[in-house]
Design an enzyme around this catalytic site. Structure first.
Site, mmCIF file in Angstrom:
data_model
loop_
_atom_site.group_PDB
_atom_site.id
_atom_site.type_symbol
_atom_site.label_atom_id
_atom_site.label_comp_id
_atom_site.label_asym_id
_atom_site.label_seq_id
_atom_site.Cartn_x
_atom_site.Cartn_y
_atom_site.Cartn_z
ATOM 1 N N SER A 60 -1.315 87.865 -92.434
ATOM 2 C CA SER A 60 0.148 88.071 -92.542
ATOM 3 C C SER A 60 0.766 87.685 -94.009
ATOM 4 C CB SER A 60 0.740 87.490 -91.486
ATOM 5 O OG SER A 60 0.574 86.187 -91.478
ATOM 6 N N HIS A 92 0.227 91.549 -86.252
ATOM 7 C CA HIS A 92 0.825 92.701 -87.304
ATOM 8 C C HIS A 92 0.226 94.086 -87.271
ATOM 9 C CE1 HIS A 92 3.380 89.812 -89.478
ATOM 10 N NE2 HIS A 92 2.568 88.682 -88.935
ATOM 11 N N LYS A 131 6.500 91.819 -82.244
ATOM 12 C CA LYS A 131 6.802 92.536 -83.738
ATOM 13 C C LYS A 131 7.271 93.810 -83.913
ATOM 14 C CE LYS A 131 4.419 88.632 -85.866
ATOM 15 N NZ LYS A 131 3.416 87.711 -85.615
HETATM 16 C C1 LIG Z 1 3.126 86.708 -85.059
HETATM 17 C C2 LIG Z 1 1.823 86.232 -84.614
HETATM 18 C C3 LIG Z 1 1.377 85.756 -83.427
HETATM 19 C C4 LIG Z 1 2.510 85.211 -82.399
HETATM 20 O O1 LIG Z 1 3.015 86.382 -81.729
HETATM 21 P P1 LIG Z 1 4.451 85.767 -80.824
HETATM 22 O O2 LIG Z 1 4.533 87.364 -79.807
HETATM 23 O O3 LIG Z 1 5.592 86.129 -81.843
HETATM 24 O O4 LIG Z 1 4.239 84.809 -80.159
HETATM 25 C C5 LIG Z 1 0.059 85.545 -83.127
HETATM 26 N N1 LIG Z 1 -1.052 86.070 -84.140
HETATM 27 C C6 LIG Z 1 -0.666 86.406 -85.152
HETATM 28 C C7 LIG Z 1 -1.595 86.765 -85.988
HETATM 29 C C8 LIG Z 1 0.745 86.618 -85.562
HETATM 30 O O5 LIG Z 1 1.006 87.015 -86.831
#
Ligand SMILES: *Cc1c(COP(=O)(O)O)cnc(C)c1O
Length: 398
Positions: A185, A213, A244
């Site tokens: 990310s 992502h 997301k």
């Molecule tokens: C955002 C993210 C998470 C967490 O996801 P949420 O649904 O917001 O708790 C987990 N792993 C990665 C790689 C992320 O970018």
């Protein structure tokens, strides 16, 4: 009575220390939905820092599905899934996700974070080796911390190091797991999944890909990074988030039937915390239906991210080596990156600064995240402001 006891002096000292170091911040307040343009702390700004990639977070179809679900199921599930919190809508979402991901089963959690914590804890044991990419997300790291196994970290995407670790592990552990993000990310680069899967198969290791992502952005119709690389059936655990690109809230793991059955007995966030709300569940299910039928939002997202990447690169900004809609603009110096983001906000563009220790020292940056529904005019205006601030701060020549 000890009057000092309840003042939380020790925490105040920590907060004061943050302030001293210039690391203290307050939470920005968004007074509406997470739209391409929003009102932040009372001021209209172009929103270039959400994970709402497909603009589904404020989509009428999802909102209607959520309202209908509330009317039918109520606002809360009322219990954990193993008691009475497992409603028809939860089963339906899991079925829709499994079909969409071409997986045997999908198991939902209340968030992507919970999904990593719960799944890793449930599937690994003390006699195992857990191998992790250096830049994996905090929730993978936290999940690994919950297991009393041996852990090894390889330098980011360094396949030679990974192979050495796998080779050295031969015969020494019960199970070996490789953990990686699908999309990293901070730089927007992809994991070298074809090589990781090859190595895993060669040395008999399980693969676990956190595609938070990549869910909704990568692969056909947003099926993710594993789909993008054509690796269906060769990754053992694929984590996705519903928070997301899907625009709602929640997480899931796409896995085998046996994994699913085990998780229903041992995934602690599901066993000990109330399940996803009916509204979230129904909205996420609607989003998956939309993605299945129509990939136009995904196409708009990619067109927008390609456009802004080209524009910013042409101006002379260092946009790194992203392969996804995440566009870093690398400034270097930490304080300068913070200053850059602050000035952009003053002029009406909201992008978050990301600095050490989240990224390596000296690679401070702002991270540009467009949405499908940004208009060309909004992107052009943002680019114009990037140019203005870049010149003003001496990051660009002219
Ligand atoms: C955002 C993210 C998470 C967490 O996801 P949420 O649904 O917001 O708790 C987990 N792993 C990665 C790689 C992320 O970018």
């Amino acid at each position: 009575m000890n009057k000092e006891l309840h003042t939380m002096k020790y925490l105040q000292e920590k907060v004061d220390d943050l302030k001293q170091k210039g690391l203290y911040r307050t939470l920005p307040v968004n007074s509406g939905a997470c739209d391409p343009v929003l009102e932040l702390n009372g001021k209209k700004v172009i929103n270039l820092c959400s994970n709402n990639y497909l603009s589904l977070g404020n989509d009428e179809r999802l909102k209607e599905a959520a309202i209908e679900a509330i009317k039918h199921y109520g606002v809360g599930a009322g219990a954990v899934r193993t008691i009475v919190g497992n409603q028809t809508i939860h089963e339906e979402l899991e079925a829709a996700l499994a079909k969409f991901k071409h997986a045997e089963r999908c198991f939902i959690y209340q968030s992507g974070y919970d999904c990593n914590i719960g799944t890793i804890q449930a599937i690994c044991d003390k006699d195992d080796l857990l191998i992790s990419d250096q830049l994996n997300h905090a929730s993978i790291i936290d999940g690994m911390r919950m297991v009393k196994a041996t852990k090894q970290v390889y330098a980011h995407s360094n396949m030679q190091e990974l192979e050495e670790l796998l080779k050295a592990a031969q015969g020494k552990y019960h199970n070996v797991f490789i953990f990686t993000d699908g999309v990293f990310s901070m730089d927007g680069d992809l994991a070298k999944l074809p090589e990781i899967v090859e190595l895993a198969e060669k040395y008999g290791a399980f693969t676990y890909v956190d595609d938070a992502h990549g869910s909704g952005t990568m692969g056909s119709h947003g099926r993710g990074t594993v789909d993008h690389f054509g690796l269906h059936g060769r990754v053992d655990f694929i984590i996705g988030t519903l928070s997301k690109a899907i625009g709602v809230k929640g997480g899931y793991v796409a896995c085998s039937e046996a994994s699913y059955q085990w998780l229903t007995h041992r995934a602690r966030p599901v066993l000990f915390s109330t399940t996803l709300s009916p509204a979230d569940t129904a909205a996420a299910k609607k989003a998956i239906e939309i993605l299945t039928e129509d990939d136009s939002l995904q196409k708009q997202l990619w067109a927008n991210s390609k456009y802004i990447k080209e524009q910013l690169t042409a101006l002379g900004f260092n946009t790194g080596h992203s392969e996804t809609p995440i566009t870093p603009v690398i400034i270097g110096d930490e304080a300068k990156a913070m200053q850059f983001s602050k000035k952009l906000l003053e002029k009406g563009v909201f992008v978050s600064a990301i600095v050490f220790p989240t990224v390596p020292l000296g690679t401070g940056r702002v991270r540009v995240m467009v949405q499908a529904k940004h208009t060309r005019e909004q992107l052009d205006e943002a680019v114009r402001i990037f140019h203005e601030v870049g010149v003003e701060m001496g990051i660009l020549d002219k």
